[in-house]
Scaffold this motif. Structure first.
Motif, PDB file in Angstrom:
ATOM      1  N   CYS A 166       0.824  -1.207   0.000  1.00 19.31           N
ATOM      2  CA  CYS A 166       0.000   0.000   0.000  1.00 19.31           C
ATOM      3  C   CYS A 166       0.861   1.262   0.000  1.00 19.31           C
ATOM      4  O   CYS A 166       0.515   2.259  -0.650  1.00 19.31           O
ATOM      5  N   VAL A 167       1.983   1.211   0.714  1.00 18.56           N
ATOM      6  CA  VAL A 167       2.886   2.360   0.774  1.00 18.56           C
ATOM      7  C   VAL A 167       3.473   2.633  -0.606  1.00 18.56           C
ATOM      8  O   VAL A 167       3.491   3.775  -1.091  1.00 18.56           O
ATOM      9  N   ARG A 168       3.934   1.569  -1.254  1.00 22.26           N
ATOM     10  CA  ARG A 168       4.544   1.726  -2.583  1.00 22.26           C
ATOM     11  C   ARG A 168       3.508   2.120  -3.624  1.00 22.26           C
ATOM     12  O   ARG A 168       3.793   2.927  -4.518  1.00 22.26           O
ATOM     13  N   PHE A 169       2.300   1.571  -3.537  1.00 21.69           N
ATOM     14  CA  PHE A 169       1.269   1.951  -4.503  1.00 21.69           C
ATOM     15  C   PHE A 169       0.980   3.452  -4.421  1.00 21.69           C
ATOM     16  O   PHE A 169       0.928   4.147  -5.447  1.00 21.69           O
ATOM     17  N   SER A 170       0.774   3.946  -3.200  1.00 18.59           N
ATOM     18  CA  SER A 170       0.433   5.365  -3.040  1.00 18.59           C
ATOM     19  C   SER A 170       1.552   6.265  -3.557  1.00 18.59           C
ATOM     20  O   SER A 170       1.290   7.305  -4.177  1.00 18.59           O
ATOM     21  N   LYS A 171       2.776   5.850  -3.328  1.00 21.89           N
ATOM     22  CA  LYS A 171       3.916   6.674  -3.732  1.00 21.89           C
ATOM     23  C   LYS A 171       4.225   6.548  -5.221  1.00 21.89           C
ATOM     24  O   LYS A 171       4.446   7.555  -5.906  1.00 21.89           O
ATOM     25  N   GLU A 172       4.218   5.328  -5.737  1.00 20.64           N
ATOM     26  CA  GLU A 172       4.702   5.091  -7.097  1.00 20.64           C
ATOM     27  C   GLU A 172       3.618   5.256  -8.168  1.00 20.64           C
ATOM     28  O   GLU A 172       3.911   5.712  -9.270  1.00 20.64           O
ATOM     29  N   ILE A 173       2.405   4.858  -7.873  1.00 22.34           N
ATOM     30  CA  ILE A 173       1.340   4.894  -8.889  1.00 22.34           C
ATOM     31  C   ILE A 173       0.541   6.188  -8.811  1.00 22.34           C
ATOM     32  O   ILE A 173       0.302   6.851  -9.825  1.00 22.34           O
ATOM     33  N   VAL A 174       0.115   6.567  -7.611  1.00 13.17           N
ATOM     34  CA  VAL A 174      -0.769   7.730  -7.460  1.00 13.17           C
ATOM     35  C   VAL A 174       0.012   9.006  -7.184  1.00 13.17           C
ATOM     36  O   VAL A 174      -0.525  10.095  -7.264  1.00 13.17           O
ATOM     37  N   ASP A 175       1.306   8.861  -6.852  1.00 12.08           N
ATOM     38  CA  ASP A 175       2.119  10.029  -6.498  1.00 12.08           C
ATOM     39  C   ASP A 175       1.505  10.780  -5.318  1.00 12.08           C
ATOM     40  O   ASP A 175       1.483  12.001  -5.289  1.00 12.08           O
ATOM     41  N   ASP A 176       0.998  10.007  -4.362  1.00 10.95           N
ATOM     42  CA  ASP A 176       0.434  10.574  -3.133  1.00 10.95           C
ATOM     43  C   ASP A 176       1.101   9.844  -1.968  1.00 10.95           C
ATOM     44  O   ASP A 176       0.570   8.861  -1.442  1.00 10.95           O
ATOM     45  N   ASP A 177       2.270  10.307  -1.583  1.00 11.05           N
ATOM     46  CA  ASP A 177       3.093   9.621  -0.578  1.00 11.05           C
ATOM     47  C   ASP A 177       2.522   9.878   0.814  1.00 11.05           C
ATOM     48  O   ASP A 177       3.104  10.604   1.622  1.00 11.05           O
TER      49      ASP A 177
ATOM     50  N   THR B 238      -5.864  13.796 -22.786  1.00 11.49           N
ATOM     51  CA  THR B 238      -4.434  14.052 -22.735  1.00 11.49           C
ATOM     52  C   THR B 238      -3.738  12.783 -22.247  1.00 11.49           C
ATOM     53  O   THR B 238      -4.387  11.766 -22.006  1.00 11.49           O
ATOM     54  N   LYS B 239      -2.452  12.851 -22.062  1.00 13.76           N
ATOM     55  CA  LYS B 239      -1.675  11.656 -21.704  1.00 13.76           C
ATOM     56  C   LYS B 239      -2.135  11.105 -20.362  1.00 13.76           C
ATOM     57  O   LYS B 239      -2.289  11.854 -19.396  1.00 13.76           O
ATOM     58  N   ASN B 240      -2.373   9.798 -20.313  1.00 17.21           N
ATOM     59  CA  ASN B 240      -2.699   9.134 -19.049  1.00 17.21           C
ATOM     60  C   ASN B 240      -1.977   7.804 -18.980  1.00 17.21           C
ATOM     61  O   ASN B 240      -1.014   7.586 -19.716  1.00 17.21           O
ATOM     62  N   LEU B 241      -2.430   6.908 -18.113  1.00 11.65           N
ATOM     63  CA  LEU B 241      -1.635   5.701 -17.807  1.00 11.65           C
ATOM     64  C   LEU B 241      -1.259   4.896 -19.044  1.00 11.65           C
ATOM     65  O   LEU B 241      -0.129   4.449 -19.181  1.00 11.65           O
ATOM     66  N   LYS B 242      -2.200   4.689 -19.960  1.00  8.42           N
ATOM     67  CA  LYS B 242      -1.932   3.828 -21.118  1.00  8.42           C
ATOM     68  C   LYS B 242      -2.192   4.531 -22.443  1.00  8.42           C
ATOM     69  O   LYS B 242      -2.291   3.877 -23.476  1.00  8.42           O
ATOM     70  N   TYR B 243      -2.319   5.839 -22.416  1.00 10.47           N
ATOM     71  CA  TYR B 243      -2.645   6.548 -23.661  1.00 10.47           C
ATOM     72  C   TYR B 243      -1.835   7.828 -23.757  1.00 10.47           C
ATOM     73  O   TYR B 243      -1.880   8.673 -22.856  1.00 10.47           O
ATOM     74  N   ASP B 244      -1.088   7.919 -24.839  1.00 10.31           N
ATOM     75  CA  ASP B 244      -0.366   9.150 -25.169  1.00 10.31           C
ATOM     76  C   ASP B 244      -0.842   9.560 -26.556  1.00 10.31           C
ATOM     77  O   ASP B 244      -0.541   8.876 -27.548  1.00 10.31           O
ATOM     78  N   PRO B 245      -1.626  10.632 -26.674  1.00  7.12           N
ATOM     79  CA  PRO B 245      -2.224  10.967 -27.977  1.00  7.12           C
ATOM     80  C   PRO B 245      -1.196  11.149 -29.078  1.00  7.12           C
ATOM     81  O   PRO B 245      -1.434  10.744 -30.228  1.00  7.12           O
ATOM     82  N   VAL B 246      -0.046  11.728 -28.773  1.00  4.13           N
ATOM     83  CA  VAL B 246       0.975  11.946 -29.795  1.00  4.13           C
ATOM     84  C   VAL B 246       1.566  10.613 -30.238  1.00  4.13           C
ATOM     85  O   VAL B 246       1.653  10.312 -31.441  1.00  4.13           O
ATOM     86  N   ALA B 247       1.956   9.799 -29.266  1.00  2.76           N
ATOM     87  CA  ALA B 247       2.559   8.502 -29.602  1.00  2.76           C
ATOM     88  C   ALA B 247       1.551   7.593 -30.300  1.00  2.76           C
ATOM     89  O   ALA B 247       1.910   6.842 -31.214  1.00  2.76           O
ATOM     90  N   PHE B 248       0.286   7.678 -29.876  1.00  2.00           N
ATOM     91  CA  PHE B 248      -0.740   6.826 -30.491  1.00  2.00           C
ATOM     92  C   PHE B 248      -0.936   7.187 -31.954  1.00  2.00           C
ATOM     93  O   PHE B 248      -1.017   6.318 -32.823  1.00  2.00           O
ATOM     94  N   LYS B 249      -0.978   8.495 -32.230  1.00  2.00           N
ATOM     95  CA  LYS B 249      -1.158   8.927 -33.620  1.00  2.00           C
ATOM     96  C   LYS B 249       0.050   8.533 -34.473  1.00  2.00           C
ATOM     97  O   LYS B 249      -0.107   8.078 -35.618  1.00  2.00           O
ATOM     98  N   GLU B 250       1.248   8.666 -33.916  1.00  2.00           N
ATOM     99  CA  GLU B 250       2.454   8.282 -34.660  1.00  2.00           C
ATOM    100  C   GLU B 250       2.473   6.788 -34.940  1.00  2.00           C
ATOM    101  O   GLU B 250       2.872   6.347 -36.023  1.00  2.00           O
ATOM    102  N   ALA B 251       2.034   6.008 -33.949  1.00  2.00           N
ATOM    103  CA  ALA B 251       2.026   4.556 -34.137  1.00  2.00           C
ATOM    104  C   ALA B 251       1.039   4.150 -35.232  1.00  2.00           C
ATOM    105  O   ALA B 251       1.290   3.212 -35.989  1.00  2.00           O
TER     106      ALA B 251
END
Length: 574
Positions: free
Chosen positions: A185-196, A554-567
């Motif tokens: 739980c400590v690592r999830f809050s810090k690493e994924i949500v950026d809420d340490d 806009t960019k989120n966990l699994k979607y980057d609009p710029v990279a997606f369009k380029e791909a």
């Protein structure tokens, strides 16, 4: 990694069996690849978090092929095989990556004795409350203790007593006695949500999980800590002690909160939903979802659900309302306010209805602020579906001013509204009174109250269907609970409207037959694709020219609009 960017495989030996695994895979994941239910027990390791290595439950024996230090040549045994140099002590599997020629033992006497010892220490202060623990049925400590524990305790000292109901946030309650300090739980809050916000205080057996002073675990992803807690220390305040999990039925579904389309599981019993949890899909949401998305099921039992087919406020049968709707639509001067909350199948039907009644279709945007993870700016689950089915050919507007002008001028005489309250979108009740209104929706609103014909609709939890998410991924959801009594799936009622508009007899269609029509008509769908053939993890579709539209995400966990369009614009195989 090879020169072309692909990950090379290496061969290791696990309990006497050679296994080919991607280079860099740790031993826990490598053992999973052996299959046949083979598993290295673990608590602190999670595939989507950093490696902490503090529970020590994943101990294994490890050996490497021996070489002569002077010459570098292989050292052979009497049979001519290269000798294996085994480490004198066990090593943790989570922090050990597979290397060529590596040998692993997961069931040796040393490994079994190590797990016995670790389990015994973890249970020193753990309460013996399994019969009343709401984690029972999905508790890894309970499972691994039964499989790898001694079956008895040599400790006679009194257990440390800790608080049983500590509020960590508005949705999470801590049972401190159960915590084994795995730090997921400590690592999830810090690493994924950026809420340490979480951490441990005090030392030894008195160590305690807590929030930093003046803070709470209140971010919109706090319930993911409950999902990944292996021992039931973190519990959902809402679900706590409500139902044993082995009584619940699990149904695959899709979160409708935004265009991310997080994969979920609906937990229900006897027609009642008790909770929603995330389902792993590495292409969409990993193993996470938002707290707000988990609460959407509560609208199922809302008092403002539409539960009857009506004409002029009088209860009618589905056949009666469909026939009345056809009469209005055949009268001409029709406009449609469609919805990006409708499934692909429903949008396919609305497209047919719009073509056959020559209706101009509008669709309203529902945008909000994205969080960069799993809540995108587009708060609808199926805008891409509306575009791919041809229901609309451009992105939606925020209001319905052009439609209001059409009604005011008399150009529109019949309005088909799908799950929207048009009185809040630029069409006043006085203006709405100038047209005949057919309303299709799940809940009542001011538009439904003024509608001439009301067709109640099923929620996502009550029907089968598909959505297309922000990356043009087709994903299906299944029926978890029955809808209100007498309410039929939307596509069945829409068939009774669409067919007569083309002077055809309505058919008793199934979802498989609807998909035959969809696959035959839409170029972006493979002809061979069937409803049953859509995999649980979804299937990526070709967006074609739609990729050039200025979508809101806009960019989120699994979607980057710029990279997606380029791909999408890159040559195949590049």
């Amino acid at each position: 990694m090879s020169q072309n960017g692909t990950v090379e495989n290496v061969t290791i030996n696990i309990d006497g069996q050679d296994v080919s695994v991607p280079q860099g895979t740790n031993i826990i994941e490598a053992v999973k690849m052996v299959g046949k239910g083979k598993e290295v027990p673990h608590y602190c390791y999670h595939p989507k978090l950093s490696v902490a290595g503090n529970c020590r439950m994943c101990l294994v024996e490890m050996g490497m092929p021996m070489k002569d230090r002077a010459t570098g040549e292989a050292i052979l045994d009497e049979d001519g095989n290269q000798k294996i140099g085994w480490m004198p002590k066990p090593t943790i599997g989570c922090a050990t990556n597979a290397a060529p020629g590596m040998h692993i033992k997961t069931n040796s006497p040393m490994v079994k004795e190590s797990r016995n010892g670790v389990t015994e220490f973890l249970l020193i202060n753990h309460p013996l409350d399994c019969p009343i623990c709401d984690q029972a049925g999905e508790c890894r400590l309970q499972e691994f203790s039964a499989e790898h524990g001694r079956g008895y305790s040599r400790f006679i000292e009194d257990k440390n007593v800790k608080p049983k109901r500590t509020r960590l946030g508005p949705r999470v309650t801590l049972d401190d006695e159960r915590c084994i300090l795995c730090s997921r739980c400590v690592r999830f809050s810090k690493e994924i949500v950026d809420d340490d916000v979480l951490g441990f205080v005090d030392r030894g057996t008195y160590s305690t999980l807590t929030c930093y002073p003046g803070k709470e675990l209140e971010n919109n992803y706090s319930l993911n800590t409950v999902d990944i807690c292996p021992v039931g220390a973190l519990t959902s305040t809402d679900f706590r002690f409500k139902m044993r999990v082995w009584f619940l039925k699990r149904t695959n579904s899709i979160c409708t909160e935004s265009s991310v389309g997080a994969n979920t599981e609906i937990w229900s019993r006897e027609g009642k939903i008790y909770r929603i949890t995330p389902r792993r899909n590495d292409a969409v949401n990993d193993t996470w979802m938002t707290d707000s998305g988990r609460a959407l099921y509560k609208a199922v039992e809302s008092e403002d659900r539409l539960t009857h087919y009506t004409i002029g406020g009088v209860h009618k049968t589905p056949e009666d309302v469909a026939s009345a709707a056809v009469d209005l639509l055949k009268g001409g001067d029709v406009a449609m306010v469609a919805s990006a909350h409708s499934s692909v199948e429903e949008q396919f039907y609305y497209k047919a209805i719009a073509e056959r009644s020559r209706a101009k279709v509008s669709l309203v945007s529902h945008y909000g602020e994205g969080d960069g993870l799993l809540q995108s700016e587009d708060r609808t689950p199926n805008l891409r579906g509306a575009l791919l089915t041809g229901l609309i050919d451009q992105l939606p507007e925020a209001e319905l001013s052009p439609l209001a002008r059409g009604i005011n001028s008399g150009a529109v005489k019949t309005l088909l509204v799908v799950n929207e309250d048009v009185t809040a979108l630029g069409i006043s009740p006085d203006l709405l009174s100038k047209v005949k209104v057919i309303y299709v929706g799940t809940h009542t609103n001011d538009t439904a109250k003024d509608a001439d014909i009301v067709i109640p609709s099923l929620m996502v939890f009550e029907k089968d269907g598909t959505f297309i998410n922000q990356t043009f991924r087709l994903q299906k959801f299944k029926t978890a609970v029955p809808g209100p009594s007498g309410i039929r799936p939307d596509f069945m009622v829409l068939e009774k409207i669409a067919a007569p508009l083309a002077d055809e007899k309505p058919a008793a269609v199934t979802l498989d037959e609807v998909w035959q029509r969809i696959a035959a008509k839409l170029e972006s769908i493979q002809d061979s694709l069937t409803w049953r053939g859509i995999p649980d993890e979804g299937i990526a579709l070709e967006p074609g020219a739609l990729v050039e539209l200025p979508f809101a995400e806009t960019k989120n966990l699994k979607y980057d609009p710029v990279a997606f369009k380029e791909a999408q614009s890159a040559p195949a195989g590049a």
